[in-house]
Design a protein around this motif. Structure first.
Motif, PDB file in Angstrom:
ATOM      1  N   THR A  14      50.676 -34.943  77.365  1.00  0.00           N
ATOM      2  CA  THR A  14      50.766 -35.417  75.981  1.00  0.00           C
ATOM      3  C   THR A  14      50.047 -34.496  75.001  1.00  0.00           C
ATOM      4  N   ARG A  15      49.709 -33.281  75.417  1.00  0.00           N
ATOM      5  CA  ARG A  15      48.970 -32.347  74.559  1.00  0.00           C
ATOM      6  C   ARG A  15      49.730 -31.040  74.390  1.00  0.00           C
ATOM      7  N   PRO A  30      46.702 -33.547  70.493  1.00  0.00           N
ATOM      8  CA  PRO A  30      47.642 -34.545  70.998  1.00  0.00           C
ATOM      9  C   PRO A  30      49.015 -34.370  70.352  1.00  0.00           C
ATOM     10  N   ARG A  31      50.027 -34.648  71.112  1.00  0.00           N
ATOM     11  CA  ARG A  31      51.403 -34.532  70.618  1.00  0.00           C
ATOM     12  C   ARG A  31      51.607 -35.331  69.335  1.00  0.00           C
ATOM     13  N   THR A  32      50.937 -36.462  69.213  1.00  0.00           N
ATOM     14  CA  THR A  32      51.108 -37.325  68.039  1.00  0.00           C
ATOM     15  C   THR A  32      50.539 -36.707  66.765  1.00  0.00           C
TER      16      THR A  32
END
Length: 60
Positions: A14-15, A30-32
Protein backbone atom coordinates in the motif's frame (compact mmCIF):
# COMPACT_ATOMS: atom_id res chain seq x y z
CA UNK A 1 7.21 15.17 2.75
CA UNK A 2 4.10 17.19 2.28
CA UNK A 3 3.36 18.79 -1.08
CA UNK A 4 6.47 17.32 -2.66
CA UNK A 5 6.53 16.27 -6.30
CA UNK A 6 8.08 12.91 -6.97
CA UNK A 7 8.50 10.25 -9.61
CA UNK A 8 7.16 6.86 -8.57
CA UNK A 9 10.08 4.45 -8.44
CA UNK A 10 8.30 1.43 -6.99
CA UNK A 11 5.11 0.26 -5.39
CA UNK A 12 5.11 -2.22 -2.52
CA UNK A 13 1.81 -3.16 -0.98
CA UNK A 14 0.00 0.00 0.00
CA UNK A 15 3.04 2.32 -0.27
CA UNK A 16 4.72 4.15 -3.13
CA UNK A 17 8.44 4.92 -3.20
CA UNK A 18 9.16 8.25 -4.85
CA UNK A 19 12.20 10.31 -5.80
CA UNK A 20 12.44 14.02 -6.72
CA UNK A 21 12.17 14.58 -10.50
CA UNK A 22 15.85 15.61 -10.84
CA UNK A 23 17.25 13.00 -8.45
CA UNK A 24 17.78 12.95 -4.72
CA UNK A 25 16.77 10.91 -1.72
CA UNK A 26 13.88 8.52 -2.13
CA UNK A 27 10.93 8.60 0.25
CA UNK A 28 7.80 6.55 0.71
CA UNK A 29 4.18 7.50 1.15
CA UNK A 30 0.87 5.67 1.55
CA UNK A 31 -1.02 5.11 -1.67
CA UNK A 32 -3.91 7.17 -0.28
CA UNK A 33 -1.66 10.28 -0.05
CA UNK A 34 -0.52 10.18 -3.69
CA UNK A 35 -2.18 11.90 -6.64
CA UNK A 36 -1.03 12.89 -10.12
CA UNK A 37 0.68 16.29 -10.22
CA UNK A 38 -1.32 19.07 -11.85
CA UNK A 39 0.21 21.59 -14.25
CA UNK A 40 0.23 24.10 -11.39
CA UNK A 41 2.09 21.62 -9.16
CA UNK A 42 4.73 21.15 -11.84
CA UNK A 43 5.41 24.83 -12.56
CA UNK A 44 5.21 26.12 -8.98
CA UNK A 45 8.91 25.43 -8.09
CA UNK A 46 10.20 27.25 -11.18
CA UNK A 47 7.83 30.16 -10.58
CA UNK A 48 8.93 30.44 -6.94
CA UNK A 49 12.58 30.44 -8.00
CA UNK A 50 11.96 33.12 -10.64
CA UNK A 51 10.10 35.28 -8.13
CA UNK A 52 12.91 34.92 -5.59
CA UNK A 53 15.51 35.76 -8.21
CA UNK A 54 13.63 38.90 -9.30
CA UNK A 55 13.15 40.10 -5.72
CA UNK A 56 16.84 39.58 -4.79
CA UNK A 57 18.30 41.18 -7.90
CA UNK A 58 19.22 37.84 -9.46
CA UNK A 59 21.07 36.47 -6.42
CA UNK A 60 19.73 33.32 -4.78
Amino acid sequence: MTGAIGVVMAEYGTRYYLRPPHGGCEWDAPRTDIRPATVTDRIRPALNEANTRSSTGGVL
